[in-house]
Design an enzyme around this catalytic site. Structure first.
Site, PDB file in Angstrom:
ATOM      1  CG  HIS A  73      32.402  61.598  72.534  1.00 39.14           C
ATOM      2  ND1 HIS A  73      31.571  60.623  73.001  1.00 39.14           N
ATOM      3  CD2 HIS A  73      33.518  61.535  73.340  1.00 39.14           C
ATOM      4  CE1 HIS A  73      32.137  59.997  74.034  1.00 39.14           C
ATOM      5  NE2 HIS A  73      33.326  60.540  74.258  1.00 39.14           N
TER       6      HIS A  73
ATOM      7  CG  HIS B 159      27.083  54.075  69.699  1.00 37.52           C
ATOM      8  ND1 HIS B 159      28.093  53.181  69.982  1.00 37.52           N
ATOM      9  CD2 HIS B 159      27.079  54.980  70.709  1.00 37.52           C
ATOM     10  CE1 HIS B 159      28.659  53.536  71.117  1.00 37.52           C
ATOM     11  NE2 HIS B 159      28.078  54.621  71.584  1.00 37.52           N
TER      12      HIS B 159
ATOM     13  CG  ASP C 274      24.805  62.341  73.335  1.00 37.31           C
ATOM     14  OD1 ASP C 274      24.844  62.531  74.559  1.00 37.31           O
ATOM     15  OD2 ASP C 274      25.796  62.073  72.654  1.00 37.31           O
TER      16      ASP C 274
END
Ligand code: ACO
Length: 408
Positions: free
Chosen positions: A249, A289, A340
């Site tokens: 995450h 994802h 990210d």
């Protein structure tokens, strides 16, 4: 009420499976399974919509790229908490409130001083947020007004916690928060002791906007599960921080920068680096994802920011490596980058230490988490899914003298 919608999702509000979604077995009704809760609709929310096929994130009706371009972090915080963008007066009042709440209790600073200097900053933030509850007289007040005030306090204080911990672990004195400036500006000031330039302020502010909210991701779900038991906001946020820490995450942004630095140090060809890692069965952090089947819209905005910052710093290294990695991941796995992937080199160009990247995520996502908690508590229902039991049945308890145990 329905299960099996056109999009193939199941609606199971509060994760209580409805009768039509069950089939009878000798052990009673057996719910459908969705390992990892993929595609299960657990609740209704009017906060954000994530379209994984089109690569769109909409917050309270506004596209994320428009928000990043046109609004500040504080405006989006207001939008999340109130459901509408603020007017000038509302924004001024919110900013004043946030500035007034930035200072930490000396006892929370003591907690930070007692934290080992080599502790992960995410662990330090998690512990400090839990400690903040002890010094908030309203910690257990579950009225909507008190919970809103606590959402503001958390948003105001988390940046102070992160900057103070970073300075303490480096043997420096924490810098008291300024009672002026935006969240982004004050954070950079508390970290370095210098007033940040306009482009650094603006870049961090936009990055904060991009990380505010993303539907029912793992940490937001964690916050809502805790909140749905009617535990207090600090408990829910402490749990959410724990969930965000994981490398699958929010923790991925730290791993991305470690990977980019490793490529740079080893002078490895970035494409070869990816191929080797994939051949070894490893995951490449910052890619993939659960919802997006295409590029994450936040990654697109961050990619442009990386380009602009690279231009300004005359440093195109990270953008070049990123381009190679994206191309190779597309051809080898057909997987696109997520938020990210690009936030890491953007923060690096802003001069921020890599292990602070996930805490920066907390600094922003606190607004989304608290908006979800306020929403959860307006129409609360306990969230309680089921596990499919795959262990033995009908065992008899033998006397301890006859048990061989697990250690031979
Ligand atoms: N690198 C290599 N392969 C990957 C990656 C990756 N980053 N992501 C997914 N895959 C592969 C898996 O190995 C799997 O392949 P297989 O079917 O051959 O075994 C397939 O894609 C599906 O992967 P799942 O794990 O089932 O997909 P899931 O939806 O559960 O995973 C996740 C999503 C956890 C984000 C995953 O893509 C991942 O591990 N990414 C790297 C970590 C990361 O960047 N996390 C940040 C996500 S954004 C955020 O949370 C803010």
């Amino acid at each position: 009420m329905l299960l099996g919608t056109a999009t193939g999702q199941w609606r199971t509000i509060g994760l209580r499976l409805l009768a039509t979604n069950m089939h009878a077995t000798s052990n009673g009704p057996s719910p459908k399974r969705s390992l990892g809760l993929a595609d299960v609709v657990a609740l209704e929310s009017s906060i954000a919509s994530v379209d994984g096929t089109r690569g769109e994130l909409v917050i309270r009706g506004y596209a994320i790229d428009d928000l990043a371009r046109e609004t500040s972090f504080e405006e989006v915080a207001y939008l999340l908490w109130h459901g509408a963008l603020p007017g000038r007066r509302e924004l001024r009042e919110l900013c004043e409130y946030l500035r007034a709440e930035r200072t930490l209790s000396p006892m929370v600073l003591d907690v930070l001083r007692l934290t080992p200097e080599d502790a992960s900053p995410m662990a330090a933030v998690r512990t400090s947020v839990s400690a903040l509850a002890h010094f908030d007289a309203e910690a257990d007040d579950m009225s909507r007004e008190a919970n809103y005030r606590k959402a503001i306090r958390l948003t105001a204080r988390i940046p102070t916690v992160i900057a103070a911990f970073d300075r303490i672990r480096k043997g420096k004195e924490p810098i008291a928060p300024s009672n002026a400036g935006s969240t982004a500006e004050n954070f950079l000031y508390m970290l370095t002791g210098k007033e940040p330039g306009p482009s650094a302020k603006q870049a961090l502010d936009a990055a904060l906007v991009l990380h505010t909210e993303h539907g029912l991701n793992a940490s937001t779900f964690t916050a809502r599960v805790i909140g749905a038991t009617l535990a207090d906001i600090y408990s829910a946020i402490t749990g959410a921080i724990g969930a965000l820490k994981g490398p699958l995450h929010g923790g991925a942004n730290i791993k991305v920068m470690q990977m980019l630095l490793e490529i740079d140090r080893s002078r490895d060809d970035p494409s070869e680096y990816v191929r080797k890692r994939l051949a070894a069965g490893e995951r490449i952090m910052g890619f993939g994802h659960r919802v997006y089947r295409t590029i994450d819209p936040r990654a697109k905005v961050l990619r442009s920011m990386l380009e602009a910052l690279g231009e300004e710093h005359d440093n195109h290294t990270w953008a070049t490596y990123c381009d190679h990695l994206v191309k190779t991941m597309a051809s080898e796995k057909g997987i696109a980058p997520n938020v990210d992937f690009y936030s890491a080199p953007v923060y690096y160009l802003l001069g921020i230490d890599p292990d602070l990247y996930t805490p920066l995520f907390v600094m922003s996502r606190i607004t989304g988490w608290t908006a979800h908690l306020l929403e959860q508590w307006t129409n609360n229902r306990l969230i309680r899914p089921r596990a499919s039991y795959i262990g033995p049945h009908n065992l008899r308890v033998p006397p301890i003298t006859t048990r061989s145990g697990l250690i031979a």
